[in-house]
Design an enzyme around this catalytic site. Structure first.
Site, mmCIF file in Angstrom:
data_model
loop_
_atom_site.group_PDB
_atom_site.id
_atom_site.type_symbol
_atom_site.label_atom_id
_atom_site.label_comp_id
_atom_site.label_asym_id
_atom_site.label_seq_id
_atom_site.Cartn_x
_atom_site.Cartn_y
_atom_site.Cartn_z
ATOM 1 N N ASP A 22 -73.643 60.653 26.346
ATOM 2 C CA ASP A 22 -72.307 60.316 26.846
ATOM 3 C C ASP A 22 -72.371 58.975 27.580
ATOM 4 O O ASP A 22 -73.458 58.496 27.931
ATOM 5 C CB ASP A 22 -71.840 61.436 27.773
ATOM 6 N N ASP A 24 -69.455 57.314 30.176
ATOM 7 C CA ASP A 24 -68.933 57.293 31.545
ATOM 8 C C ASP A 24 -69.529 58.432 32.362
ATOM 9 O O ASP A 24 -69.439 59.602 31.981
ATOM 10 C CB ASP A 24 -67.409 57.430 31.535
ATOM 11 N N ASP A 196 -72.587 64.458 31.510
ATOM 12 C CA ASP A 196 -72.424 64.614 32.954
ATOM 13 C C ASP A 196 -71.395 65.667 33.335
ATOM 14 O O ASP A 196 -71.128 65.840 34.527
ATOM 15 C CB ASP A 196 -72.017 63.275 33.584
#
Length: 243
Positions: A22, A24, A196
């Protein structure tokens, strides 16, 4: 899930051929970019601003969701007497103009107020050195993701970069992960998802991918260790294969 059931991140690498990472909150802290672009967009629309701490809770489900969440929040603050259905209608009416201004401002400042997290480049280098194929999969639009990776010197690690507009659906739907596995030529069970948030974990579980979450990202303002995952890391360097 208790921590005693988690697999050591380095041990997971022995079972996989590739990793999907991922963007961001996982590789790059982009909250500053979001705050700048959204702040300028709201000024253009003559609407009140929004605190970065609130933006952080809205990040992760794509730019469309982010914009709608921000518009509804500021309209609710500006028009407290309006019922929710009217606020939603006003937000939808403003959305096309908001999206045009947001794109304009985000592309102008992309990466200027963002920083790669410590250990990201080193962690990605270690994964590549271990022979893993890598793909970046983000809900951020592809036209935002590619320049950001390039600006932070991370683009060269990836065989593929897929944004939130690359497929018919976004994470937490499993489709983007399955399509990314197809592009990498790997089975989901042998493709590690690194993210995240609960979006990444839910998508990975549904796609059949093992998943490791970083502890420093956004996760909609919730503690990430409460999310069902195979492991957690404080830095991507912890994914480096054991020597």
């Amino acid at each position: 899930m208790g921590t005693e059931q988690h697999t050591a991140p380095a041990a997971l690498l022995a079972r996989v051929d590739a990793a999907i990472v991922d963007l961001d909150g996982t590789m790059v802290d982009t909250l500053g970019d979001f705050a700048q672009a959204l702040g300028r967009m709201l000024q253009d629309l003559e609407l009140p601003g929004i605190a970065p701490a609130l933006i952080e809770r809205m990040v992760g489900k794509g730019s469309e969701h982010l914009l709608r969440s921000v518009l509804k929040h500021v309209l609710a603050q500006d028009s407290q007497a309006l019922p929710a259905i009217e606020i939603e209608a006003k937000a939808e009416a403003l959305y096309p103009r908001a999206w045009e201004r947001y794109q304009h401002h985000y592309l102008a400042i992309n990466g200027q107020y963002a920083q790669a997290y410590p250990g990201v480049a080193e962690g990605l280098q270690a994964l590549r050195a271990a022979g893993l194929r890598l793909a970046c999969l983000t809900n951020k639009p592809t036209d935002f993701a590619r320049p950001l990776l390039r600006a932070k010197g991370l683009d060269g690690f990836f065989d593929h970069v897929f944004g939130g507009d690359a497929f018919e659906r976004k994470k937490p739907d499993p489709l983007p992960l399955r399509k990314t596995c197809e592009a990498l030529g790997t089975a989901p069970a042998r493709t590690l998802m690194v993210g995240d948030s609960s979006n990444d974990a839910q998508a990975a579980r549904a796609a059949g991918c093992p998943v490791v979450l970083v502890t420093y990202g956004y996760n909609h303002g919730q503690p990430v260790r409460g999310v069902d995952a195979d492991g957690y890391v404080d830095a991507l360097t912890e994914l480096a294969p054991a020597s």
